[in-house]
Motif scaffolding. Sequence first.
Motif, PDB file in Angstrom:
ATOM      1  N   PHE A  61       5.632  -4.767  -1.010  1.00 38.74           N
ATOM      2  CA  PHE A  61       6.423  -3.548  -1.159  1.00 38.74           C
ATOM      3  C   PHE A  61       7.890  -3.935  -1.149  1.00 38.74           C
ATOM      4  O   PHE A  61       8.245  -5.060  -0.789  1.00 38.74           O
ATOM      5  N   GLN A  62       8.723  -3.007  -1.560  1.00 37.02           N
ATOM      6  CA  GLN A  62      10.179  -3.124  -1.450  1.00 37.02           C
ATOM      7  C   GLN A  62      10.608  -2.074  -0.425  1.00 37.02           C
ATOM      8  O   GLN A  62      10.276  -0.894  -0.566  1.00 37.02           O
ATOM      9  N   ALA A  63      11.329  -2.489   0.601  1.00 34.21           N
ATOM     10  CA  ALA A  63      11.750  -1.583   1.670  1.00 34.21           C
ATOM     11  C   ALA A  63      12.912  -0.695   1.219  1.00 34.21           C
ATOM     12  O   ALA A  63      13.702  -1.084   0.362  1.00 34.21           O
ATOM     13  N   PRO A  64      13.005   0.493   1.829  1.00 36.21           N
ATOM     14  CA  PRO A  64      14.154   1.359   1.551  1.00 36.21           C
ATOM     15  C   PRO A  64      15.454   0.633   1.907  1.00 36.21           C
ATOM     16  O   PRO A  64      15.449  -0.179   2.829  1.00 36.21           O
ATOM     17  N   PRO A  65      16.517   0.878   1.216  1.00 34.68           N
ATOM     18  CA  PRO A  65      16.708   1.908   0.191  1.00 34.68           C
ATOM     19  C   PRO A  65      16.318   1.448  -1.205  1.00 34.68           C
ATOM     20  O   PRO A  65      16.649   2.103  -2.192  1.00 34.68           O
ATOM     21  N   PHE A  66      15.595   0.344  -1.301  1.00 33.69           N
ATOM     22  CA  PHE A  66      15.210  -0.212  -2.604  1.00 33.69           C
ATOM     23  C   PHE A  66      13.710  -0.090  -2.868  1.00 33.69           C
ATOM     24  O   PHE A  66      13.144  -0.867  -3.634  1.00 33.69           O
ATOM     25  N   ALA A  67      13.066   0.892  -2.248  1.00 33.51           N
ATOM     26  CA  ALA A  67      11.626   1.096  -2.428  1.00 33.51           C
ATOM     27  C   ALA A  67      11.314   1.346  -3.897  1.00 33.51           C
ATOM     28  O   ALA A  67      12.150   1.851  -4.644  1.00 33.51           O
ATOM     29  N   GLN A  68      10.102   0.972  -4.278  1.00 32.11           N
ATOM     30  CA  GLN A  68       9.672   1.128  -5.670  1.00 32.11           C
ATOM     31  C   GLN A  68       8.346   1.879  -5.753  1.00 32.11           C
ATOM     32  O   GLN A  68       7.423   1.575  -5.006  1.00 32.11           O
ATOM     33  N   ALA A  69       8.269   2.805  -6.686  1.00 34.08           N
ATOM     34  CA  ALA A  69       6.991   3.344  -7.131  1.00 34.08           C
ATOM     35  C   ALA A  69       6.598   2.505  -8.346  1.00 34.08           C
ATOM     36  O   ALA A  69       7.468   2.016  -9.073  1.00 34.08           O
ATOM     37  N   LYS A  70       5.289   2.346  -8.556  1.00 34.61           N
ATOM     38  CA  LYS A  70       4.815   1.511  -9.658  1.00 34.61           C
ATOM     39  C   LYS A  70       3.722   2.234 -10.440  1.00 34.61           C
ATOM     40  O   LYS A  70       2.893   2.936  -9.864  1.00 34.61           O
ATOM     41  N   LEU A  71       3.734   2.019 -11.731  1.00 39.25           N
ATOM     42  CA  LEU A  71       2.660   2.462 -12.609  1.00 39.25           C
ATOM     43  C   LEU A  71       2.091   1.192 -13.219  1.00 39.25           C
ATOM     44  O   LEU A  71       2.780   0.485 -13.963  1.00 39.25           O
ATOM     45  N   VAL A  72       0.829   0.865 -12.862  1.00 36.66           N
ATOM     46  CA  VAL A  72       0.259  -0.436 -13.206  1.00 36.66           C
ATOM     47  C   VAL A  72      -0.923  -0.301 -14.153  1.00 36.66           C
ATOM     48  O   VAL A  72      -1.627   0.708 -14.151  1.00 36.66           O
ATOM     49  N   ARG A  73      -1.123  -1.372 -14.964  1.00 35.99           N
ATOM     50  CA  ARG A  73      -2.260  -1.423 -15.870  1.00 35.99           C
ATOM     51  C   ARG A  73      -2.534  -2.866 -16.274  1.00 35.99           C
ATOM     52  O   ARG A  73      -1.709  -3.747 -16.048  1.00 35.99           O
ATOM     53  N   VAL A  74      -3.687  -3.086 -16.873  1.00 33.14           N
ATOM     54  CA  VAL A  74      -4.110  -4.407 -17.326  1.00 33.14           C
ATOM     55  C   VAL A  74      -4.263  -4.363 -18.836  1.00 33.14           C
ATOM     56  O   VAL A  74      -4.869  -3.431 -19.370  1.00 33.14           O
ATOM     57  N   ILE A  75      -3.717  -5.388 -19.528  1.00 36.85           N
ATOM     58  CA  ILE A  75      -3.869  -5.421 -20.990  1.00 36.85           C
ATOM     59  C   ILE A  75      -4.873  -6.468 -21.462  1.00 36.85           C
ATOM     60  O   ILE A  75      -5.315  -6.414 -22.606  1.00 36.85           O
ATOM     61  N   SER A  76      -5.226  -7.402 -20.576  1.00 34.25           N
ATOM     62  CA  SER A  76      -6.347  -8.295 -20.878  1.00 34.25           C
ATOM     63  C   SER A  76      -6.990  -8.694 -19.560  1.00 34.25           C
ATOM     64  O   SER A  76      -6.310  -8.900 -18.564  1.00 34.25           O
ATOM     65  N   GLY A  77      -8.311  -8.757 -19.570  1.00 34.89           N
ATOM     66  CA  GLY A  77      -9.032  -9.133 -18.362  1.00 34.89           C
ATOM     67  C   GLY A  77      -9.315  -7.957 -17.446  1.00 34.89           C
ATOM     68  O   GLY A  77      -9.314  -6.797 -17.873  1.00 34.89           O
TER      69      GLY A  77
END
Length: 187
Positions: A63-79
């Motif tokens: 994770f990235q701690a505040p104030p630099f926290a990140q939300a993520k949208l993840v996916r796989v393109i192979s495998g």
Amino acid sequence: MKIVNTQLEGCFEIEPKVFGDERGYFYESYNEKSFKALSGIHTEFVQDNQSKSRKGVFRGLHFQAPPFAQAKLVRVISGEVLDVAVDIRAGSPTYGQYHAVLLSAENKKQFFVPRGFAHGFLVLSEEAEFLYKCDDYYHPAAEGGIRYDDPALGIDWKLDTADLLLSPKDRVLPFLSEFESPFIYEK
């Protein structure tokens, strides 16, 4: 696209609408307007990341701690990977609980991991290419994580954890019981 909520508030899976025929397939992997309308989340993704890994590689639980926290949208393109989010928001009713989802080039699912969650994935196929959008930039000083093999989490990684390939820093991350979360649950 279809949003599938999980037991962890804010985490959800996305099932795209795929159009296929004898030529192959087409689908819209991201549409800001649709994402906001279906999820109710108003975020601006500012960075895309991609990794390629071989079978048994584990990356996380980061994770990235505040104030630099990140939300993520993840996916796989192979495998294929087993993707996991762990709630690390102090005071959350689901603190320490996780959600796991199988992401693959075949199923084309995506997983949204909001701020306040540790995130990681394990490659189950011979190789996998993993893509993720982030809503804040990477800041090395804000980097944190928890152990993937913490018995308190009880994550079934689908492979023998003795055979996993990890970075040296991921091997020494704290267990949940040794961890003081920088995130506070807000109702």
